[in-house]
Design an enzyme around this catalytic site. Sequence first.
Site, PDB file in Angstrom:
ATOM      1  N   ILE A   1       0.851  -1.191   0.000  1.00  0.00           N
ATOM      2  CA  ILE A   1       0.000   0.000   0.000  1.00  0.00           C
ATOM      3  C   ILE A   1       0.891   1.247   0.000  1.00  0.00           C
ATOM      4  O   ILE A   1       1.767   1.390   0.854  1.00  0.00           O
ATOM      5  CB  ILE A   1      -0.897   0.033   1.254  1.00  0.00           C
ATOM      6  CG1 ILE A   1      -1.687  -1.274   1.369  1.00  0.00           C
ATOM      7  CG2 ILE A   1      -1.822   1.240   1.231  1.00  0.00           C
ATOM      8  CD1 ILE A   1      -2.307  -1.498   2.734  1.00  0.00           C
ATOM      9  N   CYS A   2       0.646   2.129  -0.937  1.00  0.00           N
ATOM     10  CA  CYS A   2       1.380   3.403  -1.006  1.00  0.00           C
ATOM     11  C   CYS A   2       0.566   4.429  -0.212  1.00  0.00           C
ATOM     12  O   CYS A   2      -0.361   5.042  -0.728  1.00  0.00           O
ATOM     13  CB  CYS A   2       1.541   3.827  -2.466  1.00  0.00           C
ATOM     14  SG  CYS A   2       2.429   5.374  -2.670  1.00  0.00           S
ATOM     15  N   LEU A   3       0.917   4.574   1.067  1.00  0.00           N
ATOM     16  CA  LEU A   3       0.209   5.473   1.970  1.00  0.00           C
ATOM     17  C   LEU A   3       1.234   6.071   2.929  1.00  0.00           C
ATOM     18  O   LEU A   3       1.925   5.334   3.648  1.00  0.00           O
ATOM     19  CB  LEU A   3      -0.878   4.692   2.735  1.00  0.00           C
ATOM     20  CG  LEU A   3      -1.801   5.463   3.663  1.00  0.00           C
ATOM     21  CD1 LEU A   3      -2.644   6.475   2.885  1.00  0.00           C
ATOM     22  CD2 LEU A   3      -2.717   4.511   4.419  1.00  0.00           C
TER      23      LEU A   3
END
Length: 190
Positions: free
Chosen positions: A129-131
């Site tokens: 997840i790109c967060l």
Amino acid sequence: MLKLFKKTKDKIPKSEIITEPKEPKTPPVSKCGKPLQLDNSRWERRLHKELMSLIKEPPPGVTVDTESVQQNLSEWKINIKGFEGTLYEGEDFQLLFKFNNKYPFDSPEVTFIGSNIPVHPHVYSNGHICLSILTEDWSPALSVQSVCLSIASMLSSCREKKRPPDNALYVKTCSKNPKKTKWWYHDDSV
């Protein structure tokens, strides 16, 4: 003739190594003078407290797989339901949280797992997840609950189901641990 150097047969004394008696090591103390606990009990207490809070008052659509937590406190499986009225309505997803003994000062490793990984511009097909709050914007004030809410919000605000443009390359070349990725946060619109 003038002698500039005096020849002596005296030997130059060798330097001596002076050792002082070792003092017993005292445990490190906090700013207020209380001893710091460097064992695992502090992070385990924090995890236990967060777990109880998440079980008693979970955010909407979030449940804890208590069986997985009973086996290993440092790995939690969290179930998230897609919110009504969103692209993910009626879909069920599972997150894996992995904690180390530096938690909460070090963020947990969070990935989607299972057969249903959401198709989303910030979620890679391997579950990464790109967060930003999962890496550089992490703060010890954050919690598992706040991470779940951020991920649910990220899914709810999505306008088109699609993978990130570099999905194929990233999945082939990335580390197994998403925290080792140097993410480039450039799109806050989804």
